[in-house]
Design an enzyme around this catalytic site. Structure first.
Site: not given
Ligand code: C5P
Length: 410
Positions: A219-221
């Site tokens: 995923g990412n932030r």
């Protein structure tokens, strides 16, 4: 074409003064009423007749001319925007100190209009601690500083200090004016403006998750805050909003249709289903460029993978590029580009390449890092159009940035 604006172009005594003619001309061709205030030193580089012919107005320079008209106050008060180009180190120092020993200094002090300055000087003067401190002072007052650029200076030398090109200065001035007029979606009466009434707006927000197995993902932030602010702002302006929510860390706003998606494939399906009827699509979601080639049906066990573990990833389809390639007439598509590049020129180049690759109408360009952009409540963005021109800039809360983006869409 805008006939209502009064633009004051201040010209100070640097060799780049000859290029200021093109700035004056650009505003005149746009239909603006342009008044040039030149310092006496500027008129040693460029003739008054040239400036009067191009601006189609008398050019003022002396403080003690036209005293009966209280000229500095009259010009300052009438200005919607003041652009000082070129701005010498001397003028920058005077502006930082609030000095008013010439007509331009008086005019600027008598004005509440946004001020844009384009410094031009030799590299050593630009890097001098006095100039550095003066520029920091002007920036802290909200004054827009354009450039300087890097390149060939007056003599044989090359370095930072060259005045930015006139079209860049005009674009920055337009952006500063638009920023100052940005109404955050509220009319002077306090009522939300309804400039998106019944428009269908499709917004993606958050970050995708690409599963590896039933418990893990890549995923990412992205928190989804900017996309959610866009949805809320668009709804307040009267739009019918569909929000495709990808793993949001914040609650979606009331009054919008919410469709949940987690992976890029799900996001793509949700967007495709709603794209046909959308007047505007805003792709604020951070989308994974790659996904694991094989999703394991059971939890991957380290006992079976050993000391190192290699994941095979395959490229995801670029949803924004696909939607842009198939958009219908009149549909406006806005992409986002989160970059870690801190240098403004290099950031702009990345943005220009990206909008060309994606084929969308506008690109919202921002810098992200370990502590910037993601999951924070504020944001700083540049908006580019298809030609790569800057058509807007915004800095502040994600809600105010959302309204600025919607101003451009409108
Ligand atoms: O190429 P990059 O990931 O920087 O592009 C960002 C923009 O493209 C965002 O608007 C994002 O939502 C969109 N995007 C997409 N599909 C992808 C990757 C990014 O629509 N596979």
């Amino acid at each position: 074409m805008n006939t209502a604006r009064t633009i004051v172009v201040g010209i100070t005594g640097g060799i780049a003064a000859y290029k200021a003619v093109n700035i004056v001309r650009a505003f005149v061709l746009n239909g603006d009423s342009v008044h040039v205030v030149a310092t006496p030193a500027a008129l040693r580089f460029i003739g008054k007749p040239t400036l009067e012919a191009i601006s189609r107005h008398p050019v003022y320079s002396e403080l003690y001319e036209g005293v009966d008209e209280v000229r500095h106050v009259a010009i300052g008060q009438s200005a919607d925007l003041i652009v000082v180009a070129p701005a010498t180190a001397n003028t920058i120092a005077k502006l930082a100190a609030g000095l008013a020993d010439d007509l331009l200094g008086n005019t600027i002090l008598a004005s509440t209009a946004p001020l844009v300055i384009a410094p031009a000087m030799h590299t050593e003067m630009w890097n001098n601690p006095a100039t550095v401190a003066n520029i920091a002072t002007l920036r802290s007052r909200g004054i827009t500083i354009v450039g300087p650029g890097y390149g060939r200076l007056t003599g044989q030398d090359v370095g930072a200090g060259r005045m930015e090109e006139p079209d860049t200065i005009v674009a920055a001035a337009e952006a500063a004016l638009a920023r100052s007029q940005s109404h955050d979606g509220v009319e002077p009466s306090g009522e939300p403006t309804q400039d998106l009434l019944n428009r269908r707006i499709l917004i993606s927000a958050g970050g995708t998750r690409e599963p590896l197995d039933p418990v893990r993902f890549i995923g990412n932030r992205s928190s989804g805050k900017q996309g959610v602010a866009l949805a809320e702002a668009a709804r307040a302006r009267g739009a019918l909003v569909t929000l495709v929510a990808c793993n949001l860390e914040v609650a979606p706003p009331a009054g919008v249709e919410v469709v949940s998606a987690s992976s890029t494939a799900e996001l793509r399906d949700a967007l495709r289903a709603a794209a046909d009827t959308a007047d505007v699509i805003i792709m604020a979601a951070a989308v994974a460029d790659y996904r694991p080639q094989n999703v394991q049906p059971g939890k991957i066990k380290k006992e079976s993978t050993g000391e190192t573990f290699t994941l095979e990833l395959v490229k995801n389809p670029d949803i924004l590029a696909e939607l842009s390639a198939t958009n219908r007439d009149g549909q406006v598509i806005v992409g986002f580009a989160a970059e870690t590049e801190a240098d403004r020129d290099r950031l702009l180049n990345l943005g220009r390449d990206k909008i060309a690759r994606k084929g969308c109408d506008y690109l919202v360009l921002n810098t992200v890092g370990w502590s910037d952009g993601f999951a924070t409540d504020s944001n700083t963005v540049l908006l580019l159009d298809r030609l790569g021109d800057i058509v807007g800039e915004a800095s502040g809360s994600k809600m105010s940035v959302a309204h600025r983006i919607l101003d451009v869409v409108v």
